[in-house]
Design an enzyme around this catalytic site. Structure first.
Site, PDB file in Angstrom:
ATOM      1  N   ASP A 398      -5.752 -26.438 -13.326  1.00  0.00           N
ATOM      2  CA  ASP A 398      -6.764 -26.251 -14.390  1.00  0.00           C
ATOM      3  C   ASP A 398      -7.848 -25.246 -13.999  1.00  0.00           C
ATOM      4  OD1 ASP A 398      -5.432 -28.202 -15.760  1.00  0.00           O
ATOM      5  OD2 ASP A 398      -6.808 -29.808 -15.187  1.00  0.00           O
TER       6      ASP A 398
HETATM    7  P1  NAP Z   1      -5.098 -30.045 -11.261  1.00  0.00           P
HETATM    8  O1  NAP Z   1      -5.382 -29.229 -12.467  1.00  0.00           O
HETATM    9  O2  NAP Z   1      -5.151 -31.518 -11.413  1.00  0.00           O
HETATM   10  O3  NAP Z   1      -3.655 -29.604 -10.739  1.00  0.00           O
HETATM   11  C1  NAP Z   1      -3.160 -30.028  -9.525  1.00  0.00           C
HETATM   12  C2  NAP Z   1      -1.771 -29.448  -9.353  1.00  0.00           C
HETATM   13  O4  NAP Z   1      -1.348 -29.757  -8.032  1.00  0.00           O
HETATM   14  C3  NAP Z   1      -0.750 -30.049 -10.288  1.00  0.00           C
HETATM   15  O5  NAP Z   1      -0.448 -29.173 -11.344  1.00  0.00           O
HETATM   16  C4  NAP Z   1       0.450 -30.355  -9.386  1.00  0.00           C
HETATM   17  O6  NAP Z   1       1.602 -29.683  -9.880  1.00  0.00           O
HETATM   18  C5  NAP Z   1       0.044 -29.779  -8.043  1.00  0.00           C
HETATM   19  N1  NAP Z   1       0.487 -30.627  -6.934  1.00  0.00           N
HETATM   20  C6  NAP Z   1       0.409 -31.961  -6.832  1.00  0.00           C
HETATM   21  N2  NAP Z   1       0.942 -32.375  -5.676  1.00  0.00           N
HETATM   22  C7  NAP Z   1       1.350 -31.265  -5.015  1.00  0.00           C
HETATM   23  C8  NAP Z   1       1.977 -31.049  -3.770  1.00  0.00           C
HETATM   24  N3  NAP Z   1       2.319 -32.051  -2.943  1.00  0.00           N
HETATM   25  N4  NAP Z   1       2.261 -29.776  -3.413  1.00  0.00           N
HETATM   26  C9  NAP Z   1       1.953 -28.737  -4.237  1.00  0.00           C
HETATM   27  N5  NAP Z   1       1.356 -28.903  -5.428  1.00  0.00           N
HETATM   28  C10 NAP Z   1       1.061 -30.154  -5.825  1.00  0.00           C
HETATM   29  O7  NAP Z   1      -6.048 -29.664 -10.048  1.00  0.00           O
HETATM   30  P2  NAP Z   1      -7.282 -28.672  -9.947  1.00  0.00           P
HETATM   31  O8  NAP Z   1      -6.883 -27.303 -10.351  1.00  0.00           O
HETATM   32  O9  NAP Z   1      -7.856 -28.916  -8.603  1.00  0.00           O
HETATM   33  O10 NAP Z   1      -8.271 -29.161 -11.079  1.00  0.00           O
HETATM   34  C11 NAP Z   1      -9.024 -30.353 -10.964  1.00  0.00           C
HETATM   35  C12 NAP Z   1      -9.061 -31.035 -12.304  1.00  0.00           C
HETATM   36  O11 NAP Z   1      -9.750 -32.299 -12.146  1.00  0.00           O
HETATM   37  C13 NAP Z   1      -9.821 -30.237 -13.348  1.00  0.00           C
HETATM   38  O12 NAP Z   1      -9.253 -30.428 -14.616  1.00  0.00           O
HETATM   39  C14 NAP Z   1     -11.207 -30.864 -13.295  1.00  0.00           C
HETATM   40  O13 NAP Z   1     -11.940 -30.682 -14.485  1.00  0.00           O
HETATM   41  C15 NAP Z   1     -10.832 -32.319 -13.076  1.00  0.00           C
HETATM   42  N6  NAP Z   1     -11.974 -33.053 -12.555  1.00  0.00           N
HETATM   43  C16 NAP Z   1     -12.395 -32.821 -11.289  1.00  0.00           C
HETATM   44  C17 NAP Z   1     -13.539 -33.441 -10.838  1.00  0.00           C
HETATM   45  C18 NAP Z   1     -14.094 -33.194  -9.456  1.00  0.00           C
HETATM   46  O14 NAP Z   1     -15.166 -33.700  -9.164  1.00  0.00           O
HETATM   47  N7  NAP Z   1     -13.405 -32.447  -8.613  1.00  0.00           N
HETATM   48  C19 NAP Z   1     -14.244 -34.306 -11.666  1.00  0.00           C
HETATM   49  C20 NAP Z   1     -13.756 -34.541 -12.958  1.00  0.00           C
HETATM   50  C21 NAP Z   1     -12.615 -33.897 -13.389  1.00  0.00           C
HETATM   51  P3  NAP Z   1       3.079 -30.208  -9.482  1.00  0.00           P
HETATM   52  O15 NAP Z   1       3.133 -31.650  -9.875  1.00  0.00           O
HETATM   53  O16 NAP Z   1       3.988 -29.331 -10.253  1.00  0.00           O
HETATM   54  O17 NAP Z   1       3.220 -30.027  -8.003  1.00  0.00           O
END
Ligand code: NAP
Length: 471
Positions: A398
């Site tokens: 994301d």
């Molecule tokens: P993300 O959008 O959740 O995507 C994580 C990706 O990691 C997934 O598409 C997954 O794809 C891949 N993945 C999972 N396990 C894996 C592995 N073992 N090896 C390789 N890839 C792997 O993560 P992000 O880009 O870090 O975004 C964070 C999200 O959380 C945002 O939408 C944000 O708004 C939300 N959020 C974060 C917080 C915070 O405090 N950090 C708070 C509220 C909301 P595959 O399954 O295809 O591998």
């Protein structure tokens, strides 16, 4: 309260404030934690004389105290805390915070309830004290039950938003009944325990009802909000039982929780109301996201990706939740070191909400001893992303999705992202085409300059390191 006890509480409060100050950098965070824990220890020890003797002692106020029970409670708490801290996986930290926050809220609610009932029965209660204690009971108990639901959602149980028609109306009704009961109880004399218990139970129900419609991905924001509620409940308790360190600690938790909630919402470009009532992550997304995106997905093998990296001048690594799941931070460091040895300039671009909790990526990279000066915040790195030869996206989704910029119908439209797509070449490492937390298609994967390196991040990084070394 004797002046020596008051001074000890002030010392504890200063230690809490310094603790928070030190927590603002990974370099000093460990000391910050130790300082705050020491502050808590001296606050606990200072409380003991207050319990036994003196004018404001709890014994004199009619409390029936057992030192044995208190020591047993402290020992049980220490054991559970230590086991939890040593055994928790880094990816499960948000659950741990939810659990601890829930316990804090529950304790604050119990302290307020018991004090309210005791004073009301002794007919020794002013309207101000009644309001303060009802406030602490209400928000402490909803923080308790809400945190349990947040914990379960983070564990993958009923992760999707649970909504039904008229839900907000029903929640509003429950809240109205709770507030009505509070007003009634404020003018209460002596015997109506039933109204108090009904209010307490409804507050627990309201905590559940408030968190159920929110998607699992938004739980860090919810926990931070509930954390601020717990802080306020503790501060309210401090006012009524005349405990300075509870007032200071509660206010610090309340204000830092509120600030963190607002910062996370700002980083996602979503108002708090959207997090609470928007049912984000229910699998929606605009028509463009659902219908697919123009372009094709072009896989790449580790050998070819290693060549691109090894002969680049500037590489930017964007870590995300997948790096945490794969626990690949040490392999990332190894790759960065290998590239550094070849004269490649390597930087890490950190999105404020990458992963599942604030600072998630910083903590993991610090654990792997990645130098702090290699870490760049999103705003700092974005203007130079078009001068990057290879952008390596490791388990981030994301936070690099250009739909946030290009697709007005996308639920994440307007969210600031790391402009990975501006790099000359983008290599995305993930296991499949699965969506990220927001549950939407990622436009980046279909761009002409993007290659997908499929596989678990740790295994792919090991292959990359070996291939870079061989070149
Ligand atoms: P993300 O959008 O959740 O995507 C994580 C990706 O990691 C997934 O598409 C997954 O794809 C891949 N993945 C999972 N396990 C894996 C592995 N073992 N090896 C390789 N890839 C792997 O993560 P992000 O880009 O870090 O975004 C964070 C999200 O959380 C945002 O939408 C944000 O708004 C939300 N959020 C974060 C917080 C915070 O405090 N950090 C708070 C509220 C909301 P595959 O399954 O295809 O591998």
């Amino acid at each position: 309260m004797s002046s020596s006890i008051a001074l000890t509480y002030i010392a504890a409060a200063v230690l809490f404030i310094l603790g928070i100050k030190f927590l603002s950098s990974p370099k000093t965070a460990r000391y910050g934690n130790l300082l705050a824990a020491f502050g808590m220890l001296i606050a606990l020890v200072a409380t003991i004389p207050l319990l036994g003797t003196g004018e404001t002692s709890l014994l004199k106020q009619g409390w029936n105290l057992s030192y044995t029970l208190m020591v047993v409670g402290i020992v049980i708490g220490l054991i559970i805390g230590a086991i939890g801290a040593y055994s928790v996986k880094m990816t499960a930290m948000p659950q741990m915070v939810a659990a601890f926050n829930g316990l804090g809220g529950g304790s604050a609610a119990l302290v307020a309830s018991l004090e309210f009932l005791r004073r009301a029965q002794n007919q020794d209660i002013t309207a101000f004290v009644a309001v303060t204690m009802l406030f602490a009971t209400l928000i402490g108990s909803l923080s308790f039950s809400g945190s349990i639901i947040a914990f379960l959602k983070l564990e993958g149980k009923f992760e999707k938003p649970h909504t039904f028609p008229g839900q907000n109306l029903l929640n509003g009704l429950i809240l109205a009944v709770i507030l009505g009961l509070c007003v009634y109880l404020t003018g209460w004399v002596a015997t109506n325990t039933t109204a108090f218990v009904v209010m307490f139970v409804l507050a627990l129900v309201f905590g559940v009802a408030m968190v159920m419609p929110i998607g699992g991905a938004d739980m860090p924001v919810v926990i931070s909000l509930l954390n601020s509620f717990t802080g306020l409940a503790v501060a309210a308790d401090g006012f009524t039982i005349n405990n300075i360190s509870m007032i200071v600690a509660g206010t610090l938790v309340g204000s830092s929780g509120t600030l963190l909630t607002l910062l996370m919402c700002r980083a996602m470009n979503r108002p708090v109301t959207n997090v609470l009532f928007g049912a984000f992550g229910s699998g929606g997304g605009g028509p463009a996201a659902a219908a697919g995106v123009a372009g094709t997905v072009k896989p790449i093998q580790a050998d070819e990706a290693a060549l691109l990296l090894a002969y680049a001048q500037r590489v930017v690594i964007v870590p995300g939740y997948g790096m945490a799941v794969a626990q690949a931070q040490h392999q990332v460091r190894e790759l960065s070191d290998e590239l550094g040895k070849r004269g490649v300039e390597v930087q890490f671009a950190i999105h404020p909400v990458a992963g599942r909790m604030p600072g998630h990526m910083n903590v993991l990279l610090a654990e792997a001893n990645v130098p702090y000066d290699q870490l760049q915040e999103m705003e700092a790195i974005n203007p130079s992303m078009d001068r990057v030869d290879v952008c390596l996206v490791i388990g981030a989704n994301d936070v690099v999705n250009p739909a946030a910029r290009e697709d007005k119908s996308s639920p994440i439209y307007g969210m600031p992202i790391i402009e990975a797509d501006h790099a000359k070449t983008v290599i995305v490492m993930k296991r499949s085409m699965a969506k990220g937390f927001a549950g939407i298609e990622n436009h980046l994967f279909y761009k002409d300059n993007t290659r997908m390196l499929f596989g678990d991040a740790k295994a792919s990084l090991n292959a990359l390191v070996a291939a870079v070394k061989a070149n």
